[in-house]
Design a protein around this motif. Sequence first.
Motif, mmCIF file in Angstrom:
data_model
loop_
_atom_site.group_PDB
_atom_site.id
_atom_site.type_symbol
_atom_site.label_atom_id
_atom_site.label_comp_id
_atom_site.label_asym_id
_atom_site.label_seq_id
_atom_site.Cartn_x
_atom_site.Cartn_y
_atom_site.Cartn_z
ATOM 1 N N MET A 1 39.267 29.109 59.050
ATOM 2 C CA MET A 1 38.326 28.086 59.507
ATOM 3 C C MET A 1 38.441 26.855 58.637
ATOM 4 N N ALA A 2 38.462 25.703 59.293
ATOM 5 C CA ALA A 2 38.331 24.433 58.587
ATOM 6 C C ALA A 2 36.900 23.949 58.806
ATOM 7 N N ALA A 3 36.251 23.464 57.745
ATOM 8 C CA ALA A 3 34.864 23.009 57.855
ATOM 9 C C ALA A 3 34.696 21.700 57.101
ATOM 10 N N VAL A 4 34.013 20.744 57.739
ATOM 11 C CA VAL A 4 33.755 19.459 57.100
ATOM 12 C C VAL A 4 32.549 18.814 57.766
ATOM 13 N N GLY A 5 31.805 18.048 57.002
ATOM 14 C CA GLY A 5 30.673 17.306 57.541
ATOM 15 C C GLY A 5 30.724 15.862 57.096
ATOM 16 N N ASP A 6 29.822 15.053 57.626
ATOM 17 C CA ASP A 6 29.673 13.664 57.189
ATOM 18 C C ASP A 6 30.942 12.842 57.409
ATOM 19 N N LEU A 7 31.452 12.899 58.625
ATOM 20 C CA LEU A 7 32.589 12.062 58.978
ATOM 21 C C LEU A 7 32.174 10.594 59.058
ATOM 22 N N HIS A 8 30.935 10.334 59.477
ATOM 23 C CA HIS A 8 30.403 8.965 59.562
ATOM 24 C C HIS A 8 31.376 8.048 60.296
ATOM 25 N N CYS A 9 31.815 8.492 61.451
ATOM 26 C CA CYS A 9 32.776 7.718 62.231
ATOM 27 C C CYS A 9 32.149 6.407 62.722
ATOM 28 N N ARG A 10 32.877 5.317 62.571
ATOM 29 C CA ARG A 10 32.421 4.008 63.038
ATOM 30 C C ARG A 10 33.302 3.544 64.194
ATOM 31 N N ASP A 11 32.821 2.566 64.930
ATOM 32 C CA ASP A 11 33.540 2.147 66.129
ATOM 33 C C ASP A 11 34.764 1.285 65.830
ATOM 34 N N ASP A 12 34.967 0.926 64.561
ATOM 35 C CA ASP A 12 36.153 0.155 64.200
ATOM 36 C C ASP A 12 37.158 0.984 63.407
ATOM 37 N N ALA A 26 47.544 22.362 61.913
ATOM 38 C CA ALA A 26 48.617 23.078 61.221
ATOM 39 C C ALA A 26 48.124 24.256 60.389
ATOM 40 N N SER A 27 46.836 24.231 60.001
ATOM 41 C CA SER A 27 46.390 25.230 59.021
ATOM 42 C C SER A 27 45.207 26.090 59.450
ATOM 43 N N ALA A 28 44.534 25.746 60.544
ATOM 44 C CA ALA A 28 43.303 26.464 60.905
ATOM 45 C C ALA A 28 43.336 26.933 62.354
ATOM 46 N N ASP A 29 42.477 27.908 62.640
ATOM 47 C CA ASP A 29 42.317 28.414 64.004
ATOM 48 C C ASP A 29 41.029 27.908 64.642
ATOM 49 N N LEU A 30 40.162 27.287 63.813
ATOM 50 C CA LEU A 30 38.853 26.847 64.282
ATOM 51 C C LEU A 30 38.369 25.717 63.382
ATOM 52 N N LEU A 31 37.756 24.694 63.982
ATOM 53 C CA LEU A 31 37.189 23.593 63.210
ATOM 54 C C LEU A 31 35.674 23.581 63.353
ATOM 55 N N LEU A 32 34.971 23.491 62.220
ATOM 56 C CA LEU A 32 33.514 23.433 62.188
ATOM 57 C C LEU A 32 33.083 22.091 61.608
ATOM 58 N N LEU A 33 32.224 21.371 62.327
ATOM 59 C CA LEU A 33 31.750 20.057 61.896
ATOM 60 C C LEU A 33 30.256 20.118 61.589
ATOM 61 N N CYS A 34 29.883 19.678 60.373
ATOM 62 C CA CYS A 34 28.521 19.888 59.876
ATOM 63 C C CYS A 34 27.674 18.619 59.848
ATOM 64 N N GLY A 35 27.659 17.894 60.937
ATOM 65 C CA GLY A 35 26.708 16.805 61.100
ATOM 66 C C GLY A 35 27.130 15.460 60.546
ATOM 67 N N ASP A 36 26.334 14.433 60.881
ATOM 68 C CA ASP A 36 26.675 13.035 60.613
ATOM 69 C C ASP A 36 28.082 12.752 61.104
ATOM 70 N N LEU A 37 28.280 13.092 62.356
ATOM 71 C CA LEU A 37 29.570 12.862 62.989
ATOM 72 C C LEU A 37 29.799 11.372 63.170
ATOM 73 N N ASN A 66 21.382 13.644 60.606
ATOM 74 C CA ASN A 66 20.349 12.617 60.742
ATOM 75 C C ASN A 66 20.919 11.280 61.223
ATOM 76 N N HIS A 67 22.111 10.912 60.790
ATOM 77 C CA HIS A 67 22.709 9.647 61.218
ATOM 78 C C HIS A 67 22.959 9.618 62.726
ATOM 79 N N ASP A 68 23.247 10.767 63.284
ATOM 80 C CA ASP A 68 23.545 10.829 64.725
ATOM 81 C C ASP A 68 22.323 10.524 65.583
ATOM 82 N N TYR A 69 21.141 10.583 64.994
ATOM 83 C CA TYR A 69 19.898 10.340 65.735
ATOM 84 C C TYR A 69 19.403 8.892 65.610
ATOM 85 N N GLU A 70 20.069 8.087 64.814
ATOM 86 C CA GLU A 70 19.542 6.777 64.437
ATOM 87 C C GLU A 70 19.208 5.879 65.628
#
Length: 234
Positions: A1-12, A26-37, A66-70
């Motif tokens: 499993m690959a796991a990461v949070g707080d990507l904080h993706c912006r439109d630019d 290349a390295s994982a069978d599953l990706l887990l994203l932990c918020g603030d996408l 929380n950022h995703d709800y702003e």
Amino acid sequence: MAAVGDLHCRDDQHGRFRHLVKQVNASADLLLLCGDLTDRGMLEEGKVLAEELSALRVPCAAVLGNHDYEHGQVKDICAELSKVGVHILDGDHFIFEKVLGVAGVKGFGGGFGNATLQAFGEGQTKSFVQEAVTESLKLEAALSHLDTEKKVVIMHYAPIPDTLEGENIEIRPFLGTSRLSMPIDHYGAAYVFHGHAHHGAREGKTKSGIPVFNVAMPLLTKFTPEQRFALMEV
């Protein structure tokens, strides 16, 4: 499993996560994203992230932060991400290959241990506490419906104080609550992943000894800049 949070993706930021997706493929069978996408909870940010994740060749389960709800555009953001196969969890679960169950909630703040905020006094305080209780009950429901051989939990807020070491002590009660750890200790899990604490510690354990990992991308970048996600075997 690959796991990461707080990507904080912006439109630019077209192309920002291209290398990360390539590494995960290349390295994982599953990706887990932990918020603030997203960074400001804007639909355009969700569209950019969906574009980035469209190159994923592995399943992906995620929770919001929380950022995703702003900007009140959560439904639209989730709709965009679902188009590229991202499973957004909010008190429910995702089953991977019949053996691994992923339970997910956003979580909330409220403090830890004997310093956990109680529902007493002003209505605003009671509402704050109720949100944490509600998130804990949602996680309990998600875990109670899992009968897979292995379980993992993803959330945005922290369920233990250990992974908040390094954050300003004044804000730690707003970064998580031990109410979230109660259903985890009751139902069990192999691992727990959360984000939110950019300056926290990388790992800790619940009272029953379940490993908890802080996978906020800004934190991981400090320690493993060449791989901005945690990689765990279950």
